[in-house]
Design a protein around this motif. Sequence first.
Motif, short mmCIF file in Angstrom:
data_model
loop_
_atom_site.label_atom_id
_atom_site.label_comp_id
_atom_site.label_asym_id
_atom_site.label_seq_id
_atom_site.Cartn_x
_atom_site.Cartn_y
_atom_site.Cartn_z
N UNK A 27 64.86 22.80 48.39
CA UNK A 27 65.51 23.77 47.07
C UNK A 27 66.04 24.42 47.54
N UNK A 28 65.86 25.07 49.17
CA UNK A 28 67.61 25.82 49.68
C UNK A 28 68.86 25.36 49.64
N UNK A 29 68.39 23.47 50.07
CA UNK A 29 70.02 22.91 49.41
C UNK A 29 70.51 23.33 48.17
N UNK A 30 69.32 22.50 47.77
CA UNK A 30 69.84 23.37 45.56
C UNK A 30 70.73 24.93 45.57
N UNK A 31 69.35 25.63 46.06
CA UNK A 31 70.52 26.89 45.61
C UNK A 31 71.65 27.09 45.82
N UNK A 32 72.03 26.26 47.41
CA UNK A 32 73.44 26.35 47.59
C UNK A 32 74.40 25.93 46.96
N UNK A 33 74.47 24.58 46.06
CA UNK A 33 74.69 23.32 45.25
C UNK A 33 75.20 23.57 43.94
N UNK A 34 74.56 24.69 43.51
CA UNK A 34 74.18 25.41 42.62
C UNK A 34 75.84 26.45 42.32
N UNK A 35 76.79 25.56 41.33
CA UNK A 35 78.57 26.11 41.71
C UNK A 35 78.74 27.08 39.87
N UNK A 36 79.42 27.33 40.66
CA UNK A 36 79.78 28.72 38.90
C UNK A 36 80.68 28.71 39.52
N UNK A 37 81.32 27.83 38.30
CA UNK A 37 82.82 28.24 37.22
C UNK A 37 83.58 30.06 37.08
N UNK A 38 84.01 30.14 38.01
CA UNK A 38 84.69 31.72 36.93
C UNK A 38 85.96 31.79 36.93
N UNK A 39 86.28 31.87 36.01
CA UNK A 39 88.34 32.29 35.62
C UNK A 39 88.05 33.88 35.35
N UNK A 40 89.48 34.07 36.68
CA UNK A 40 89.83 35.39 36.60
C UNK A 40 90.07 36.41 34.92
N UNK A 41 90.86 35.58 34.22
CA UNK A 41 90.89 36.08 33.09
C UNK A 41 89.61 35.95 31.83
N UNK A 42 88.26 35.34 32.74
CA UNK A 42 87.22 36.24 31.90
C UNK A 42 86.70 37.07 32.63
N UNK A 43 86.96 37.67 33.61
CA UNK A 43 85.99 38.94 34.59
C UNK A 43 85.77 40.32 33.63
N UNK A 44 87.07 40.16 32.77
CA UNK A 44 86.53 41.64 31.84
C UNK A 44 85.26 41.60 31.00
N UNK A 45 85.55 39.98 30.42
CA UNK A 45 84.26 40.15 29.57
C UNK A 45 83.32 39.79 30.17
N UNK A 46 82.89 39.23 31.72
CA UNK A 46 82.11 38.97 32.59
C UNK A 46 81.41 40.72 32.73
N UNK A 47 81.99 41.31 32.81
CA UNK A 47 81.55 42.50 33.04
C UNK A 47 81.22 43.28 32.08
N UNK A 48 81.38 43.44 31.12
CA UNK A 48 81.22 44.04 29.82
C UNK A 48 79.95 43.04 29.53
N UNK A 49 79.68 42.14 29.17
CA UNK A 49 77.86 40.98 29.37
C UNK A 49 77.36 42.00 30.00
N UNK A 50 77.61 42.02 31.59
CA UNK A 50 76.30 42.92 32.19
C UNK A 50 76.43 43.78 31.90
N UNK A 51 77.09 44.33 31.89
CA UNK A 51 76.77 46.13 31.32
C UNK A 51 75.93 46.52 29.88
N UNK A 52 76.30 45.54 29.47
CA UNK A 52 75.47 45.28 27.92
C UNK A 52 73.81 44.77 28.83
#
Length: 113
Positions: A27-52
Amino acid sequence: MGRSIPTICGIVLAACVMLAVLWLRAESHLSQLQQEVRYPLDAPLERRAYQAKARSERSSVSEIEAHLFPVTVSFPDRDCVELRPRWGVKGGTSISCFSNETGKLLSHDNIGE
């Protein structure tokens, strides 16, 4: 026969302990393997989604970020951000869609909560 029952119980107990240790390590290894692919251009939308999401949950953005990670999908008329639970977090997802033309929040839905 009298000695075999305690031996079998000892073997079963040792196997259960070994499985529990292996489960916790996996379980500890699987949590480390979870990858997040994030693109800098999406950051403003992601921030607004987190705020909503934070507004709908009456929580802080940092608390929501700790439990959910973003996946952004673009359509011809709108961009949507799905906030998915991180490994080990129970709960549903949240989807926020924004207009490509105006940038306005079109919808915010919580799914499976």
